[in-house]
Design a protein around this motif. Structure first.
Motif, PDB file in Angstrom:
ATOM      1  N   CYS A 103    -164.064  43.281 -31.513  1.00 48.27           N
ATOM      2  CA  CYS A 103    -163.172  43.034 -30.361  1.00 48.27           C
ATOM      3  C   CYS A 103    -163.667  43.085 -28.886  1.00 48.27           C
ATOM      4  O   CYS A 103    -164.672  44.054 -28.801  1.00 48.27           O
ATOM      5  CB  CYS A 103    -162.108  43.844 -30.472  1.00 48.27           C
ATOM      6  SG  CYS A 103    -160.878  43.679 -29.021  1.00 48.27           S
ATOM      7  N   ALA A 150    -159.795  39.324 -26.158  1.00 53.45           N
ATOM      8  CA  ALA A 150    -158.426  39.307 -25.367  1.00 53.45           C
ATOM      9  C   ALA A 150    -158.590  40.038 -24.082  1.00 53.45           C
ATOM     10  O   ALA A 150    -159.464  40.825 -23.876  1.00 53.45           O
ATOM     11  CB  ALA A 150    -157.142  39.945 -26.186  1.00 53.45           C
ATOM     12  N   SER A 177    -155.299  40.076 -33.677  1.00 50.30           N
ATOM     13  CA  SER A 177    -154.039  39.538 -32.505  1.00 50.30           C
ATOM     14  C   SER A 177    -153.357  38.629 -32.661  1.00 50.30           C
ATOM     15  O   SER A 177    -153.664  38.034 -33.519  1.00 50.30           O
ATOM     16  CB  SER A 177    -154.945  39.548 -31.043  1.00 50.30           C
ATOM     17  OG  SER A 177    -155.694  38.158 -31.423  1.00 50.30           O
ATOM     18  N   LEU A 217    -150.174  36.180 -30.255  1.00 54.74           N
ATOM     19  CA  LEU A 217    -149.805  35.480 -29.142  1.00 54.74           C
ATOM     20  C   LEU A 217    -148.430  35.300 -29.287  1.00 54.74           C
ATOM     21  O   LEU A 217    -147.829  34.625 -30.165  1.00 54.74           O
ATOM     22  CB  LEU A 217    -150.773  34.188 -29.018  1.00 54.74           C
ATOM     23  CG  LEU A 217    -150.221  33.539 -27.647  1.00 54.74           C
ATOM     24  CD1 LEU A 217    -150.857  34.237 -26.361  1.00 54.74           C
ATOM     25  CD2 LEU A 217    -150.804  32.136 -27.724  1.00 54.74           C
ATOM     26  N   GLU A 225    -153.055  35.151 -19.129  1.00 54.79           N
ATOM     27  CA  GLU A 225    -153.517  36.090 -20.314  1.00 54.79           C
ATOM     28  C   GLU A 225    -154.657  35.489 -21.149  1.00 54.79           C
ATOM     29  O   GLU A 225    -154.809  34.258 -21.351  1.00 54.79           O
ATOM     30  CB  GLU A 225    -152.283  36.171 -21.348  1.00 54.79           C
ATOM     31  CG  GLU A 225    -151.208  36.720 -20.595  1.00 54.79           C
ATOM     32  CD  GLU A 225    -150.461  35.747 -19.578  1.00 54.79           C
ATOM     33  OE1 GLU A 225    -150.143  35.631 -18.387  1.00 54.79           O
ATOM     34  OE2 GLU A 225    -149.784  34.811 -20.334  1.00 54.79           O
ATOM     35  N   GLY A 263    -156.499  35.441 -25.100  1.00 53.51           N
ATOM     36  CA  GLY A 263    -156.413  35.764 -26.346  1.00 53.51           C
ATOM     37  C   GLY A 263    -155.631  34.612 -26.932  1.00 53.51           C
ATOM     38  O   GLY A 263    -155.250  33.475 -26.751  1.00 53.51           O
ATOM     39  N   ARG A 264    -155.602  34.940 -28.265  1.00 52.31           N
ATOM     40  CA  ARG A 264    -154.863  34.050 -29.233  1.00 52.31           C
ATOM     41  C   ARG A 264    -154.542  34.836 -30.595  1.00 52.31           C
ATOM     42  O   ARG A 264    -154.957  35.647 -30.923  1.00 52.31           O
ATOM     43  CB  ARG A 264    -155.819  32.807 -29.648  1.00 52.31           C
ATOM     44  CG  ARG A 264    -157.135  33.293 -30.376  1.00 52.31           C
ATOM     45  CD  ARG A 264    -158.130  32.170 -30.709  1.00 52.31           C
ATOM     46  NE  ARG A 264    -159.085  32.439 -31.414  1.00 52.31           N
ATOM     47  CZ  ARG A 264    -159.458  32.600 -32.813  1.00 52.31           C
ATOM     48  NH1 ARG A 264    -158.236  32.524 -33.395  1.00 52.31           N
ATOM     49  NH2 ARG A 264    -160.375  32.994 -33.307  1.00 52.31           N
ATOM     50  N   VAL A 310    -150.244  38.638 -25.176  1.00 48.42           N
ATOM     51  CA  VAL A 310    -151.266  38.780 -26.179  1.00 48.42           C
ATOM     52  C   VAL A 310    -151.115  40.354 -26.807  1.00 48.42           C
ATOM     53  O   VAL A 310    -151.015  41.250 -25.760  1.00 48.42           O
ATOM     54  CB  VAL A 310    -152.543  38.625 -25.644  1.00 48.42           C
ATOM     55  CG1 VAL A 310    -153.809  38.703 -26.617  1.00 48.42           C
ATOM     56  CG2 VAL A 310    -152.652  37.166 -25.043  1.00 48.42           C
ATOM     57  N   VAL A 365    -152.865  42.965 -29.009  1.00 50.01           N
ATOM     58  CA  VAL A 365    -154.205  43.450 -29.902  1.00 50.01           C
ATOM     59  C   VAL A 365    -153.972  44.856 -30.481  1.00 50.01           C
ATOM     60  O   VAL A 365    -153.275  45.713 -30.093  1.00 50.01           O
ATOM     61  CB  VAL A 365    -155.068  43.683 -28.748  1.00 50.01           C
ATOM     62  CG1 VAL A 365    -156.332  43.792 -29.617  1.00 50.01           C
ATOM     63  CG2 VAL A 365    -155.593  42.196 -28.106  1.00 50.01           C
TER      64      VAL A 365
END
Length: 398
Positions: free
Chosen positions: A228, A262, A291, A293, A364, A366-367, A391, A393
């Motif tokens: 991460c 993220a 993670s 979204l 933001e 991330g995905r 997002v 996580v």
């Protein structure tokens, strides 16, 4: 009288022997003490030093301090001012946290809506153009309370997510004076690395190949060990977006898979100086991360629960320590749901034993990433920077 003196002397000699030579007794006695007290005990004698250091080395519990300014505004300013102040409340809470923490923190992540320790208690979060001096003051004060060698990454944000230490209260603060600080110790087979980049440094990074950027940010960690990367952009949002996209590309080219990347675009990022980009890398055999979204169409509690279900189905909480992070657009929260604490409450329902931290930001990163760094045959690199999303996580540590 002589007999009494002899008995008294004999008792003292026996007590001295037990307190210096009976390692089992000393270990049991010192095991009840928090890390800060153990550090003091380590200075008593060689025997206590050895036992104290061993106890500290085998402790890996994280802790945190969290204050919602408008609700927890109950303490007095350090200066003795009669007006209550949320930053003073945070100082008291952070001191108590460090005093009772069983481990020694090595990394601290600070989310704050405040720039200065002595700002007015009526601060409403609108001072986005405050000078960097204010953030430097807060960062330096917090750093002075942390043990030597503990890194600190400070994020000035429009809003925060935080959890009380007893896990009974988890809430969102939107321009209400929220502040929280996550404290992470050394953990077995876990490596946490803080990275940072100034604006000039970011310009130099852009001249490098993606793999060079990946190697520099990950501090030489093996790519397949990185689970991460929390990434935050302050002075230059463009640099942060470029870094996130380039990292995703570099990992995919190297491994055919991508760790969780993220974070968010915030007002200011700081370690010892204002940064363009900063963050934390979590790597090691004992780390897992995933993670999801929540896009702009997620607008009800049922929608949130449905989106979090795949994350919950990974069972990352089972028998492990977990940390939750939530990075939301400033346009979500109360304005989006017409109700407070919606996303954080649903998170709590899904992950009741996991503390949640995070922020409201201006973009933001991330995905959805539920692969746990497993190989994926079919893979398409999606967009990694968004607006009007959240997002979520989950980091799991064995």
């Amino acid at each position: 009288m002589d007999v009494e003196n002899e008995l008294s002397q004999g008792g003292m000699e026996m007590a001295a022997f037990i307190m210096t030579e009976s390692h089992e007794f000393i270990t049991n006695l010192l095991s009840y003490l928090p890390a800060k007290c153990l550090c003091s005990c380590a200075r008593v004698c060689k025997s206590w030093h050895k036992i104290s250091q061993r106890l500290i080395k085998n402790r890996h519990e994280m802790s945190w301090s969290c204050v919602n300014g408008l609700e927890d505004n109950t303490c007095m300013l350090p200066s003795g001012d009669s007006q209550a102040h949320p930053m003073a409340t945070f100082e008291v809470d952070l001191n108590e946290c460090l005093k009772t923490m069983s481990s020694i923190p090595k990394h601290a992540l600070l989310f704050t809506e405040f720039l200065s320790w002595k700002e007015s208690a009526k601060f409403n979060g609108s001072q986005s153009n405050a000078s960097s001096r204010g953030l430097r003051e807060l960062t330096d004060i917090v750093r002075s309370k942390l043990p030597e060698g503990c890194t600190l990454l400070s994020l000035h944000t429009p809003g925060t997510f935080g959890t009380k230490r007893d896990l009974k209260l988890l809430e969102e603060s939107e321009s209400e004076g929220g502040i929280s600080c996550l404290l992470l110790p050394e953990m077995e087979n876990v490596r946490i690395l803080q990275f940072s980049s100034t604006t000039n440094h970011s310009k130099e990074l852009k001249k490098k190949y993606p793999q060079e950027l990946m190697t520099e940010i990950c501090g030489g960690c093996a790519a397949d060990e990185v689970k991460c990367i929390l990434l935050f952009g302050g002075m230059s949002h463009h640099n942060c977006q470029w870094t996130a996209e380039t990292l995703q590309k570099a990992f995919y080219q190297e491994l055919g898979k991508v760790p969780v990347i993220a974070g968010a675009l915030v007002r200011k990022v700081k370690t010892t100086e204002p940064l363009s980009v900063g963050g934390l890398v979590f790597s090691g055999a004992n780390v897992q991360a995933a993670s999801v979204l929540l896009n702009e169409f997620v607008s009800t509690k049922a929608d949130i629960k449905r989106q979090l279900a795949p994350l919950k189905n990974l069972n990352l909480e089972k028998g492990r320590r977990t940390i939750g992070f939530m990075f939301a657009c400033i346009g979500r929260g109360l304005n989006h749901y017409c109700e407070e604490n919606v996303e954080s409450q649903v998170f709590r329902e899904c992950f009741p034993d996991t503390p949640l931290f995070g922020l409201f930001g201006n973009g933001e990163i991330g995905r959805e990433n539920l692969t746990l760094m497993e190989d994926t045959k079919s893979y398409k690199l999606p967009e990694v920077v968004h607006g009007y999303t959240t997002v979520v996580v989950l980091i799991s540590i064995k």
